[in-house]
Design an enzyme around this catalytic site. Structure first.
Site, mmCIF file in Angstrom:
data_model
loop_
_atom_site.group_PDB
_atom_site.id
_atom_site.type_symbol
_atom_site.label_atom_id
_atom_site.label_comp_id
_atom_site.label_asym_id
_atom_site.label_seq_id
_atom_site.Cartn_x
_atom_site.Cartn_y
_atom_site.Cartn_z
ATOM 1 N N HIS A 22 1.174 4.598 4.678
ATOM 2 C CA HIS A 22 0.458 4.892 3.496
ATOM 3 C C HIS A 22 0.698 6.463 3.443
ATOM 4 C CE1 HIS A 22 -2.987 1.737 4.228
ATOM 5 N NE2 HIS A 22 -1.794 1.331 3.726
ATOM 6 N N SER B 198 0.858 -1.278 0.107
ATOM 7 C CA SER B 198 0.045 -0.027 0.091
ATOM 8 C C SER B 198 0.804 1.274 -0.125
ATOM 9 C CB SER B 198 -1.090 -0.016 1.028
ATOM 10 O OG SER B 198 -1.590 -0.976 1.106
#
Length: 214
Positions: free
Chosen positions: A187, A130
């Site tokens: 992230h 991610s």
């Protein structure tokens, strides 16, 4: 025919497809290695089980751990989302800007997002592509804004959806949506690094183009 297609894809998209293949292998390792006897060698922190507790430690000299967590995925939804995004965004960057740049972006963002997650979050087991995906989105977004004549053609809806999912993670709603625990720092760190790399790459490209035109 299938072999020819696969060979052609690998020759044009070795980094994107390599990331997908390694991630699938990482997912299979996590899925079948239920006690994490092998998984523990690819996590950022080393760990040992002590009865009902897990004792984490910082490994010495095992530098591959800085990057390998990006290939570990802990659920079907986790890997499905990441691989779809990696393919959708990664293949555009790799086809238009080359495999060397794609590899550099992925390595820098992978290392950086892993280190930030490990630094700013408590010692834990984390993983997933991610952070890299957010970095690629940030890179493509900033690059395309600064160099519209060389647009990477990444739809804004993809960026907006990903930002929405990041907000969901930070406010603690990821579990409600079935996404489980989320490495929020990775992230956000990946997105910021990607934006900065896109900004730098676009500036270099802009000035080098001007020099060539003089």
């Amino acid at each position: 025919q299938a072999t020819a297609v696969a060979t052609k894809l690998l020759s044009h998209l070795p980094v994107t497809l390599g990331g997908i293949i390694l991630s699938v292998l990482g997912f299979c390792l996590v899925y079948f290695d239920r006690d994490f006897g092998l998984v523990k060698y690819f996590t950022f922190f080393d760990f040992n089980r002590m009865s009902t507790y897990i004792i984490f430690s910082v490994p010495n000299g095992e530098y591959w751990r800085l990057i390998t967590p990006i290939f570990l995925h802990f659920g079907l939804m986790h890997i499905a989302f990441n691989m779809a995004m990696l393919w959708f965004v990664g293949q555009r960057i790799e086809l238009l800007q080359g495999s060397v740049r794609m590899l550099g972006i992925c390595m820098v963002i992978g290392l950086g997002s892993n280190i930030m997650q490990a630094t700013y979050a408590e010692a834990t087991i984390f993983g997933g592509m991610s952070g890299v995906v957010y970095g690629l989105l940030g890179y493509g977004w900033v690059w395309s804004m600064m160099r519209p004549e060389k647009d990477l053609m990444i739809p804004n809806v993809i960026l907006y959806f990903s930002l929405f999912m990041m907000v969901v993670g930070f406010v603690g709603l990821a579990g409600v949506l079935g996404a489980g625990k989320v490495a929020n720092v990775a992230h956000l760190g990946g997105l910021i690094m990607g934006c900065l790399m896109g900004f730098g790459a676009a500036l270099i490209d802009k000035f080098s183009t001007k020099e060539n035109q003089v």
